[in-house]
Design a protein around this motif. Structure first.
Motif, mmCIF file in Angstrom:
data_model
loop_
_atom_site.group_PDB
_atom_site.id
_atom_site.type_symbol
_atom_site.label_atom_id
_atom_site.label_comp_id
_atom_site.label_asym_id
_atom_site.label_seq_id
_atom_site.Cartn_x
_atom_site.Cartn_y
_atom_site.Cartn_z
ATOM 1 N N PHE A 1 -5.413 -5.156 3.193
ATOM 2 C CA PHE A 1 -4.233 -5.910 2.558
ATOM 3 C C PHE A 1 -2.961 -5.513 2.011
ATOM 4 C CE2 PHE A 1 -7.237 -8.604 4.279
ATOM 5 C CZ PHE A 1 -6.510 -9.631 5.075
ATOM 6 N N GLU A 2 -3.012 -4.244 1.006
ATOM 7 C CA GLU A 2 -2.036 -3.440 -0.098
ATOM 8 C C GLU A 2 -1.727 -2.281 0.386
ATOM 9 O OE1 GLU A 2 -2.487 -4.924 -3.788
ATOM 10 O OE2 GLU A 2 -3.014 -8.007 -3.211
ATOM 11 N N PRO B 1 -1.264 -0.622 2.811
ATOM 12 C CA PRO B 1 -0.713 -0.377 4.061
ATOM 13 C C PRO B 1 0.125 -0.345 3.429
ATOM 14 C CG PRO B 1 -2.648 -1.350 5.026
ATOM 15 C CD PRO B 1 -2.562 -1.455 3.763
ATOM 16 N N LEU B 2 0.959 -0.995 2.729
ATOM 17 C CA LEU B 2 2.415 -1.720 2.115
ATOM 18 C C LEU B 2 2.345 -0.710 1.992
ATOM 19 C CD1 LEU B 2 1.155 -5.305 2.193
ATOM 20 C CD2 LEU B 2 2.421 -4.610 3.915
ATOM 21 N N GLY B 3 1.965 0.055 0.772
ATOM 22 C CA GLY B 3 2.125 0.866 -0.408
ATOM 23 C C GLY B 3 2.141 1.358 -1.646
ATOM 24 N N ALA B 4 0.629 0.187 -1.899
ATOM 25 C CA ALA B 4 0.628 -0.309 -3.025
ATOM 26 C C ALA B 4 -0.834 0.717 -2.715
ATOM 27 C CB ALA B 4 0.471 -2.131 -3.562
#
Ligand SMILES: [Zn+2]
Lengths: 381, 141
Positions: free
Chosen positions: A133-134, A136-139
């Motif tokens: 969940f995080e 893939p968002l760049g975190a």
């Protein structure tokens, strides 16, 4: 039965810390283990319990290399950087239960020469949730996952980057006094402020090192500890604590409180000492902010007052609370906090390279994964 | 949309697939306990309020307020080098949970706790849509 003084640290060992090697993590872990066993005045075959750091050597490696014939206990304490200190609680429990007499805690890693700490995170099972969940968002890396905690603390309490710099500067100064530290050139607050931004508000000099080496400690039953090679260091209080929402910082009700906040009151109560009794503190320092936040969660100051607390050299050798007298993960080497235990024991024996005068009682903390915490309070015997 | 998508991608499970399917449909869906009604995020098998394993899904309002943030200046994955610097927001949703996502069209100097934002959807590759947040100008005071 409480674990107060159910065990003593009788041996500590470290390899040379490096940034660059062609050796394996296993060879560092075994070398450090042999050094700790020798320091205790024991033979490798005296070890009857093993709690190696996760993702490294396993019990079979020690049995095979040391010729241990009757190992009675092995376990890991999977709490990332809190594992080493959490392992002290585990060791005391199996000693008090009569299962073991001498438990070896050890770590070896090629964090510099092997896989980078940042990318390793993605492969760890405890990060499956943020992996989906995080990341893939760049975190992706700890710096990015932890930075929102830092920003929240700054917005709520007015904490500044210059206050975090105080921690980096003091820790580096302590490393400059060591023979075995990888970053020994002193730095200034301005050096910190001009170091490049990694994940705002965390700069390069807020981040710990990637290192090669090994560290180990031996914890023994109190009746054995009395007549060993070195003066034993008694474990007075110990606890581990898991934060709210332990797999995702994003969902944590209070971003500025770590698992240590749950563990610290238990350990102080078990030890029967208060904050004012602590002469030296080795506080897990994967990032400068994590030190400051733990000082609050330990109760040395109120939540939100960590910034002013660390100012003006307060954490220096002659400050109000000497912290990370070995140079920590920020400047000595990233040994996942096993080096913090080694240093506390040396301080309480009076044999540290940067010795706090009359250090009688001290504490060591671990911090790992998304906020796991552990603490041990020890005293000179 | 890049020809080859070279960033990290999620590996949904049967429990989380409805969330990702929702994003592909332009909907922000949250898991809800079918027994006590508590909304939880990220999706998981058991309700921590009543321990029920019965779940359903609700559409979130799509609004939120900034709880915290970071600005990435270093790429910890090669696929992100071209995106630097990027803002990662931690956002409070009115449904009582948080989520994080990159910001779009928000100046770093405008960031503050409580900044109203609204979710948008970016199709980054075939069958993968990621949420992003824009400033919610209807609610910016
Ligand atoms: Zn429920």
């Amino acid at each position: 039965m409480p674990l107060r003084e159910a065990g003593a640290v009788t041996g500590v060992g470290e390899t040379q810390y490096l940034r660059g090697t062609d050796r394996t993590a296993l060879s560092f872990q075994l070398e450090a283990s042999l050094a700790a066993i020798r320091d205790a005045g024991l033979k490798p075959t005296d070890i009857d319990g093993l709690i190696p750091y996760g993702h490294g050597a396993v019990a079979e490696d020690f049995i095979t290399n040391f010729g241990i014939e009757d190992l009675r206990f092995s376990a890991t304490t999977p709490m990332g950087g809190a594992s080493a200190v959490a392992a002290i609680q585990c060791a005391l429990a199996v000693i008090q239960a009569g299962i073991c007499k001498h438990v070896l805690l050890s770590l070896g890693r090629i964090g510099y020469s092997g896989g980078r700490i940042g990318t390793r995170v993605q492969q760890m099972p405890q990060f499956k949730v943020i992996g989906e969940f995080e990341m893939p968002l760049g975190a992706i890396a700890p710096a990015q996952l932890y930075a929102p905690m830092v920003r929240r603390h700054m917005e709520l309490y007015g904490t500044t980057s210059r206050q975090l710099a105080e921690i980096a500067v003091t820790t580096r100064y302590h490393a400059s006094l060591q023979t075995n530290a990888t970053m020994r050139t002193p730095i200034t607050i301005e050096d910190h402020q001009s170091s490049r931004m990694i994940s705002d508000p965390l700069r390069l000099l807020d981040c710990s090192l990637e290192s090669d080496g090994g560290a180990a400690v031996v914890i023994s039953a109190p009746d054995r500890a009395r007549d060993m090679a070195k003066r034993p260091v008694m474990v007075m209080g110990v606890a581990e604590g898991h934060p709210d929402s332990p797999s995702a910082i994003t969902q944590r009700p209070d971003l500025t409180t770590l698992g240590l906040a749950k563990a610290a009151p238990k350990a102080f109560a078990m030890a029967g000492v208060d904050r004012a009794d602590i002469d030296v503190a080795e506080v897990y320092d994967c990032f400068t902010y994590i030190v400051m936040c733990q000082l609050e969660d330990l109760g040395f100051c109120k939540k939100g007052e960590g910034g002013p607390f660390v100012q003006d050299g307060a954490l220096g050798l002659h400050g109000r609370l000497p912290v990370n007298t070995h140079g920590g993960l920020l400047s000595q080497a990233h040994m996942a906090g096993m080096n913090h235990i080694v240093e506390l024991v040396r301080q309480l024996r009076g044999e540290a390279a940067a010795q706090v005068s009359n250090a009688e009682v001290g504490l060591v903390t671990g911090y790992g994964d998304m906020g796991d915490g552990a603490i041990a309070i020890m005293r000179r015997a | 949309m890049a020809a080859v998508y070279d960033k990290l991608v999620p590996s949904p499970t049967p429990e989380t697939q409805p969330y990702w399917d929702g994003l592909n449909q332009g909907r922000l869906r949250l898991q809800r306990c079918a027994d006590c009604g508590k909304i939880r995020h990220y999706p998981r098998p058991v309700c921590d309020a009543c321990w029920s394993m019965n779940t359903d899904w609700v559409d979130a309002a799509g609004t939120g307020t900034v709880h915290s943030w970071t600005i990435a200046h270093y790429a910890f994955h090669p696929g992100l080098k071209g995106d630097l610097p990027y803002i990662l927001l931690t956002v409070d949703l009115p449904e009582g949970v948080r989520m994080n996502a990159q910001a779009r069209g928000v100046e770093a100097s405008a960031l503050r706790v409580g900044l109203p934002v609204v979710v948008r959807f970016e199709r980054v590759k075939n069958d993968l849509t990621l949420p992003v947040f824009e400033a919610d100008f209807c609610r910016v005071s």
